[in-house]
Every structure is written in C-alpha cells, then in structure tokens.
Design a protein around this motif. Sequence first.
Motif, PDB file in Angstrom:
ATOM      1  N   LEU A  88       0.801  -1.167  -0.024  1.00 37.33           N
ATOM      2  CA  LEU A  88       0.052   0.095  -0.023  1.00 37.33           C
ATOM      3  C   LEU A  88       0.854   1.340  -0.074  1.00 37.33           C
ATOM      4  N   GLN A  94       4.702   1.342   5.052  1.00 37.20           N
ATOM      5  CA  GLN A  94       3.834   0.484   4.775  1.00 37.20           C
ATOM      6  C   GLN A  94       4.541  -0.811   4.788  1.00 37.20           C
ATOM      7  N   TYR A 142      -2.293  -7.126   0.378  1.00 38.44           N
ATOM      8  CA  TYR A 142      -1.725  -6.227   0.967  1.00 38.44           C
ATOM      9  C   TYR A 142      -2.560  -5.605   2.337  1.00 38.44           C
ATOM     10  N   GLU A 199      -6.992  -3.929   4.348  1.00 36.12           N
ATOM     11  CA  GLU A 199      -6.299  -5.088   3.893  1.00 36.12           C
ATOM     12  C   GLU A 199      -7.242  -5.379   3.083  1.00 36.12           C
ATOM     13  N   THR A 454      -5.974  -0.238  -7.539  1.00 36.31           N
ATOM     14  CA  THR A 454      -6.405   0.345  -6.358  1.00 36.31           C
ATOM     15  C   THR A 454      -7.656  -0.307  -6.027  1.00 36.31           C
ATOM     16  N   GLN A 464      -6.605   5.317  -2.689  1.00 36.46           N
ATOM     17  CA  GLN A 464      -5.544   4.228  -2.271  1.00 36.46           C
ATOM     18  C   GLN A 464      -4.896   3.595  -3.662  1.00 36.46           C
ATOM     19  N   VAL A 466      -1.805   0.628  -4.524  1.00 34.67           N
ATOM     20  CA  VAL A 466      -1.146  -0.422  -4.120  1.00 34.67           C
ATOM     21  C   VAL A 466      -0.233  -0.690  -5.201  1.00 34.67           C
TER      22      VAL A 466
END
Length: 483
Positions: A88, A94, A142, A199, A454, A464, A466
């Motif tokens: 992330l 992270q 993640y 998560e 995302t 968000q 990733v």
Amino acid sequence: MNVFKPLVFILAFSFTSILTAQNFGDALRYSDFDPIGSARFTGAGGAMGPLGADFSVISTNPAGLGWIRKSEFMISPGLYINSANAQLLNGDNQLDFDDAAVQFNIPNVGIVTSSRGANGMETFNFALGVNRLADFNQQFYYKGVSKGSLVQRFAELANDRGLDDFEAGVAFDAEALIEDNGFYFSDFDGQEDAVVEREETVIRSGSISELAFGFAGNVQNKLLWGFSLGVPFLNYQEQKEYSETDPTDEVFVFNNLRYTQNLTTAGVGINLKLGFIYRAHQALRLSMAIHTPTYYQIDETFTTAMDYSYTLPESPTSNGSANSPEGQFNYGLRTPWRLLGGVGTVFGKNGFLTGEVEYVNYSKNRFLFDGFSTDEAEINDETAANLSSAVKIRTGAEYAMGNFRLRGGVGLQQAPIVGDNTFYTTGSFGLGLRQKTYYLDFAYRRTGLKTTYTPYLATDAPQQFVNNDTVRENFLFTIGFRW
C-alpha cells in the motif's frame, strides 16, 4: 510521459467500479493474446512464425504447419506460477507482502496429419488442437494504515445515482450509510483526516484457450501458405475480500467493515488466421500473417456482500449485513485485427535464428450491447480514448548438437495505453531431444510486470494505491510422437 493514463488503465483493469458495467480494461484483458504452445515454441521465445514446423504456429502463422513432413501428436503439461509483491503506497512505513498463485495446466495439445500434395505441393497438412492464449491466474494481498474509507465511495454513489443493487444499496442495507431527507452520509463525514487499517485479498483465475483447425500447403519448398479457424474459450473468475478496522478508535462510532465481490465470466469466440512464408534463399525465410478480429459472446454473473459494525454512544455494538442479488449480463466483444511479420535464418543443420513483430491497435476493441446503444457508445468511446496501438517483438534461437537442442528467446511488449511508453520484457530458454519417432522438450519462461492497483474509486476521498510487482513463470514439458 503522462502518468495519469497508465494509472487509469490499471484502475480499470484491476477494479470493476460497478459490476454491471464493462470497461476498457475488460476489452484489453480479453484481446491481449500471448500464445503458450509447445515447449519448443516457448523456449524459442514464441517466435516460430517465420520457420514453423511446430503445431503451435497454428495460433500465430499457420503457414508454418506446411514444413511438417510427418504426422505427429504432441501434448504439453505445464506449471504456471504468478508471484506478487504488494505494498500500500498511502501512509508511511507500509509493509510489503508476498503471495503467489500456482496452477498445473495443459496449455498445448495438438495433432498434425501430413500428406503428399498434388500439383507441385510437397505437403498438404491438416492440424487440430488447443493452444493457451492467455492466463489470468494471480493472487495478492496487502495491508496498511491510511486515510479514507470505502464507504465514502458508496455515499458518493448514493447521492449521485441513488441506491444500486451491488454497491450503495448493499452498503445502505448493511447500515453503513444513513439517509436524511434524501441525502446519504456515513460515519466518516467530518472525519476525513482519520486513518483506518485496511487489507485486501484478491484472487483471480481463468484463461483463454483456443481450439484451432488449420490447413497448410508447401509449394515446391518455396512458398508456404496456411489458414486456421480459431475458437477461443475464455473463463475468468475474480474474488475480492476487502476489510477496514479502527483499532485505535480514531473514527467515532465505526468499528470495522468487510466487503466482498465475486465475478464469473465465460465466453466463446471465433476468428480466422491467414499466413504465408517465402523461402527467399536456402537459409532465409520471410513471413507474414493476418488475424481477423475475434468475435466473442460473453456471459457475466456477479455478487457483492457487506458486513458493517458500529457502536453508538451508550449502546451495544450493532452489526449490519447485506447481500446483493445475483447479477447477470450478456454482451459481445469484437477485438482488433492483428498483423504479424517476421524473418528467420537457418544455419544448415546447426540451428536457427528468428524474429517476429506483431502489431495490434487495441483502441479498435468494440463492445456490442444488445438494446443499450447509449451505454455501448460510451464504453467504446472510453476504449478508443484510453487504449492505443502496440507492438510485440519476439526473438528466438535454437542450436543443434546432434539430437540435442538448446534454445533461448527474448521478447518485448509495449504497453497498449495512451501516454505509456513502457516495454515489458520476457525471457525464455529450453532444451530438447529429437529422435526419429519421438521428441522431448522442456522450456522455462519468465515475465516481470510492475502495475498499480486501487481497491476503489472515489472523488472526495483519499485514493488508495497499491504497488504490485509480479513475476509470471511458466515451466513446460512436451512429448511428441511422429509417424
């Protein structure tokens, strides 16, 4: 380079914002073919089009079937491994997480019957079998802490479009959204700076395997021609389980949520391929091939579910839960034309060197919706605006040492996204043993990809992202018999 466009591609490719709607990521997924044939074909970089003499070329340049002088049968069991490292990107410090999807499969099985041709033809061959064109198996996970929440997306959807059956409606039924005089809000309103722990596990599976029927002729060992009818069968499954928790009580009332999505896609298509090989010199072969669009008929089913937990002041914990109905949608998809050209040279009985270039304009993908002309026009305009033309370059070589063979290949694939000039590399090697009545081959292929994923799209909430580094590996073994 325009950074936004590649990210948009990955968002659409990795996430279906409303499960009942298609996007250009679906078009790319079902039109980006990467044939995995026999171990010889794979070990030599998939660049056998100019040289042929392998069943696998029925999916690239069927003219190469004309070089096969004896009837043969082959089967290729294999192992596919997709390793992923996900992190992330939002927030600080992270952790990254490793995961992998492993699958045993049989990506190639085929038979070629060879006969003496008439009117100057050295051979006239018929081939039938299956080649795998794409593999969707992937798994990644993640976890991290960052600002924003999935329910902010659902609130936006509810206020913009009302309560649908699969996102905002499910969130409302699970008590994640509150309605006040026609306006919907969530526990995160006014707490935009609060962070939660999130998560997700994403599991994808499926493939495109093409049943092919081919004919090829060899005219005086000078000109080879071939055509094939391809019937690709696609299946794709995606399961996502996303969760958020508030272990430090930063968000007033909210405790945790879990949101799951399940998508199953099945389809069948049809296409034609026409190819030629010209032997300009004893050692020099020139090739070209053209593939018509594949016309798919696709069926999708999808469901979502949500669990939501919250605690009001001086009240016990409340738990809401909701499940969507099973959604179904049927549509057509027409993929682009494909053009291939190549050159190969043969070093007597010592081996060969070959190269092939494939051109595809992915922006020409077209969705075909029956009775939804406005939606069809919108998604096709989106596809044309975001996808672009791209080339794939495949090179390969084989060195003969008596009955033993040593092979290697390198490939480059251009990202088919407007504004993205990235090339992804593929490397392969292989070993083989050729006998009069049978042959054994082994191949290994590796491809590395860097993508951004995302979990959801939102306008007024932190997005968000990733980072997802993946490595795709194929181990392949072929056994073949000649007569």
